[in-house]
Design an enzyme around this catalytic site. Structure first.
Site, PDB file in Angstrom:
ATOM      1  N   GLU A  94       0.873  -1.272  -0.251  1.00  0.00           N
ATOM      2  CA  GLU A  94       0.077   0.028   0.060  1.00  0.00           C
ATOM      3  C   GLU A  94       0.992   1.194  -0.058  1.00  0.00           C
ATOM      4  O   GLU A  94       1.768   1.443   0.752  1.00  0.00           O
ATOM      5  CB  GLU A  94      -1.057  -0.142   1.370  1.00  0.00           C
ATOM      6  CG  GLU A  94      -1.980   1.118   1.221  1.00  0.00           C
ATOM      7  CD  GLU A  94      -3.099   1.044   2.333  1.00  0.00           C
ATOM      8  OE1 GLU A  94      -3.260  -0.105   2.915  1.00  0.00           O
ATOM      9  OE2 GLU A  94      -3.129   2.193   2.573  1.00  0.00           O
ATOM     10  N   LYS A  97      -7.417  -1.032  11.674  1.00  0.00           N
ATOM     11  CA  LYS A  97      -6.696  -1.196  10.263  1.00  0.00           C
ATOM     12  C   LYS A  97      -5.646  -0.576  10.067  1.00  0.00           C
ATOM     13  O   LYS A  97      -4.330  -1.014   9.710  1.00  0.00           O
ATOM     14  CB  LYS A  97      -7.607  -1.413   9.141  1.00  0.00           C
ATOM     15  CG  LYS A  97      -7.511  -1.836   7.721  1.00  0.00           C
ATOM     16  CD  LYS A  97      -6.573  -0.968   6.957  1.00  0.00           C
ATOM     17  CE  LYS A  97      -6.275  -1.709   5.481  1.00  0.00           C
ATOM     18  NZ  LYS A  97      -5.329  -0.820   4.680  1.00  0.00           N
ATOM     19  N   ASP A 116       3.750 -14.801  11.668  1.00  0.00           N
ATOM     20  CA  ASP A 116       2.527 -15.246  11.235  1.00  0.00           C
ATOM     21  C   ASP A 116       1.521 -14.009  11.543  1.00  0.00           C
ATOM     22  O   ASP A 116       1.163 -14.042  12.563  1.00  0.00           O
ATOM     23  CB  ASP A 116       2.072 -16.284  12.070  1.00  0.00           C
ATOM     24  CG  ASP A 116       0.790 -16.907  11.731  1.00  0.00           C
ATOM     25  OD1 ASP A 116       0.043 -16.074  11.119  1.00  0.00           O
ATOM     26  OD2 ASP A 116       0.476 -17.975  11.990  1.00  0.00           O
ATOM     27  N   HIS A 144      -1.927   9.889  -0.691  1.00  0.00           N
ATOM     28  CA  HIS A 144      -2.418   8.827  -1.743  1.00  0.00           C
ATOM     29  C   HIS A 144      -2.064   9.072  -2.840  1.00  0.00           C
ATOM     30  O   HIS A 144      -1.454   8.191  -3.853  1.00  0.00           O
ATOM     31  CB  HIS A 144      -3.584   8.185  -1.099  1.00  0.00           C
ATOM     32  CG  HIS A 144      -3.489   7.044  -0.128  1.00  0.00           C
ATOM     33  ND1 HIS A 144      -3.542   5.760  -0.553  1.00  0.00           N
ATOM     34  CD2 HIS A 144      -3.548   7.037   1.129  1.00  0.00           C
ATOM     35  CE1 HIS A 144      -3.655   4.985   0.675  1.00  0.00           C
ATOM     36  NE2 HIS A 144      -3.434   6.021   1.660  1.00  0.00           N
TER      37      HIS A 144
HETATM   38  C1  MEV Z   1      -5.964   2.966   5.193  1.00  0.00           C
HETATM   39  O1  MEV Z   1      -5.299   1.931   4.712  1.00  0.00           O
HETATM   40  C2  MEV Z   1      -5.793   3.029   6.646  1.00  0.00           C
HETATM   41  C3  MEV Z   1      -7.027   4.221   7.212  1.00  0.00           C
HETATM   42  O2  MEV Z   1      -8.088   4.066   6.652  1.00  0.00           O
HETATM   43  C4  MEV Z   1      -6.884   3.976   8.695  1.00  0.00           C
HETATM   44  C5  MEV Z   1      -7.847   5.073   9.492  1.00  0.00           C
HETATM   45  O3  MEV Z   1      -8.870   5.276   8.898  1.00  0.00           O
HETATM   46  O4  MEV Z   1      -7.505   5.337  10.564  1.00  0.00           O
HETATM   47  C6  MEV Z   1      -6.361   5.473   6.649  1.00  0.00           C
END
Ligand code: MEV
Length: 418
Positions: free
Chosen positions: A83, A261, A277, A375
């Site tokens: 990413e 995430k 792992d 991004h």
């Molecule tokens: C993207 O890979 C991760 C985010 O969505 C985390 C978040 O929203 O805190 C930017």
């Protein structure tokens, strides 16, 4: 080894790949052969022994997050991830955290839980009592399975009995608590669980079904903490905006999932780079996030008395530096050398610090400029490459698309044709 060297590098991303390799080589005292490993594929013979039906390898980009200061020591942090923006974001967060002393961590003993499920019992309470009465012998059998672990000071330390209601009626789940030292621990724990089954059945007259490690490694916890400087964040208004954004993750599972995430973006990248792992780490993280009955944020944030932002992350961390892919995969070994870590505990503490850095970077961007800006420039470069741009054409085409706010393949082709 790399205690005296600084991991601060500005403009690291602008250096050509060879210069970055040179920097890492010097920082981590890599040999010429080790430095060459970055650009070579691992031997097919090695991968063929790792899994079944091998055809080849699947590559991920390996980057380095810079600027990390953890418990007073500088680290370059390898990250294997597909990413865009993640590595840059971690490096930037680490730079901000350094101003107030970097990351501070603490961790528990490396205790993993093995579960033994016991059913078909006439008297559940009596069976539970019988198991507890034989705890010493059971622990002895468990420890006879792994002489090396016990000689090194690890091994099964405790045994707990839980009675659980289920649609099949009451059942018992026995937990053995094993100090796995520098291993992830699944092999040692699973072997112990299997070895205990016959005696447990004999003692209780019941039937043992599952015998397996639990990935909810809530006795193997690591905590990372950092203070993010309010001035560097653009003033206290941005600290407040951050806390507003974070608060949603603390109360809403929909946001908490995305927030966590973001933490795992950093964590998984280092877990993969060190041959650990990542499914086990993911399972542990998300189940721990729901430990109080509602899924919530794994991190928490508040303001200190000076108006700076304090971030804390608490997460199970079942990582190993011995056994499994960590010892077989040449690049995993190389990544450990880059980190200069000596124990699984130290690795766990770097992982948690990276998770916190990643989380801070994402929420900071979201609560100020949004994440698309960062991004987009990398996305634009990918589109430029797809359109056929080469060498310095890539940046030119990408910059033009970002300026126009139109990042599309057909536009990239037009710019390139011009
Ligand atoms: C993207 O890979 C991760 C985010 O969505 C985390 C978040 O929203 O805190 C930017």
């Amino acid at each position: 080894m790399n205690n005296e060297k600084s991991s601060i590098v500005s403009g690291f991303y602008k250096l050509p790949v060879e210069k970055r390799v040179e920097f890492v080589k010097n920082f981590s005292n890599l040999t010429n052969d080790e430095a060459k490993l970055f650009s070579s594929s691992i031997d097919i013979e090695i991968t063929d022994r790792m899994i079944e039906n091998v055809l080849g390898q699947f590559e991920l980009p390996l980057g380095i997050a810079v600027n990390f200061l953890i418990n007073g020591k500088d680290y370059l942090v390898p990250m294997a991830i597909e990413e865009t923006s993640v590595v840059a974001a971690a490096s930037n967060a680490a730079k901000i955290a350094r101003i107030q002393g970097g990351f501070k961590t603490e961790s528990s003993k490396p205790l993993m839980i093995g579960q033994i499920q016991l059913l078909h019992l006439e008297d559940v309470a009596d069976s539970a009592q019988k198991i507890m009465n034989h705890k010493k012998e059971l622990l002895k059998i468990a420890n006879a399975q792994d002489k090396i672990l016990t000689e090194l000071g690890g091994g099964a330390e405790d045994l707990e009995v839980r009675i659980i209601d289920s649609p099949l009626g009451k059942m018992i789940v026995i937990h053995i608590i094993v100090n796995v030292l520098d291993a992830m621990g699944a092999n040692a724990v699973n072997t112990m669980c299997e070895a205990l089954a016959p005696m447990i059945e004999e003692l209780t007259g019941g039937k043992v079904r599952l015998k397996i490690i639990s990935n909810l490694a809530d006795k193997r916890i690591v905590k990372a903490k950092a203070v993010f400087d309010k001035e560097k964040m653009g003033g206290e208004k941005n600290v407040d905006a951050f806390i507003e954004s974070y608060t949603l993750a603390s109360v809403d599972p929909y946001r908490a999932a995305t927030h966590n995430k973001g933490i795992m973006n950093g964590i998984d990248a280092l877990i993969i780079a060190t041959g650990n792992d990542f499914r086990a780490i993911e399972a542990g993280a998300h189940s721990y996030a729901a430990k109080d009955g509602r899924y919530t944020s794994l991190s928490k944030y508040y303001k200190d008395k000076n108006g700076n932002l304090v971030g804390e992350l608490e997460i199970p961390m079942a990582v190993g530096i011995i056994g499994g892919a960590a010892n077989i995969h040449p690049k995993a070994k190389l990544c450990r050398k880059i980190l200069g870590i000596k124990t699984a505990k130290e690795l766990a503490e770097v992982v948690a610090s990276l998770g916190l850095a990643q989380n801070f970077a994402a929420v900071f961007a979201l609560s100020t400029v949004g994440i698309q800006k960062g991004h987009m420039s990398l996305h634009a470069k990918n589109i430029a490459v797809m359109a056929g741009a080469q060498a310095d054409q890539i940046d030119k085409v990408a910059d033009q698309m970002v300026k126009e706010g139109k990042i599309k393949l057909d536009r990239a082709k037009e710019i390139l044709a011009k």
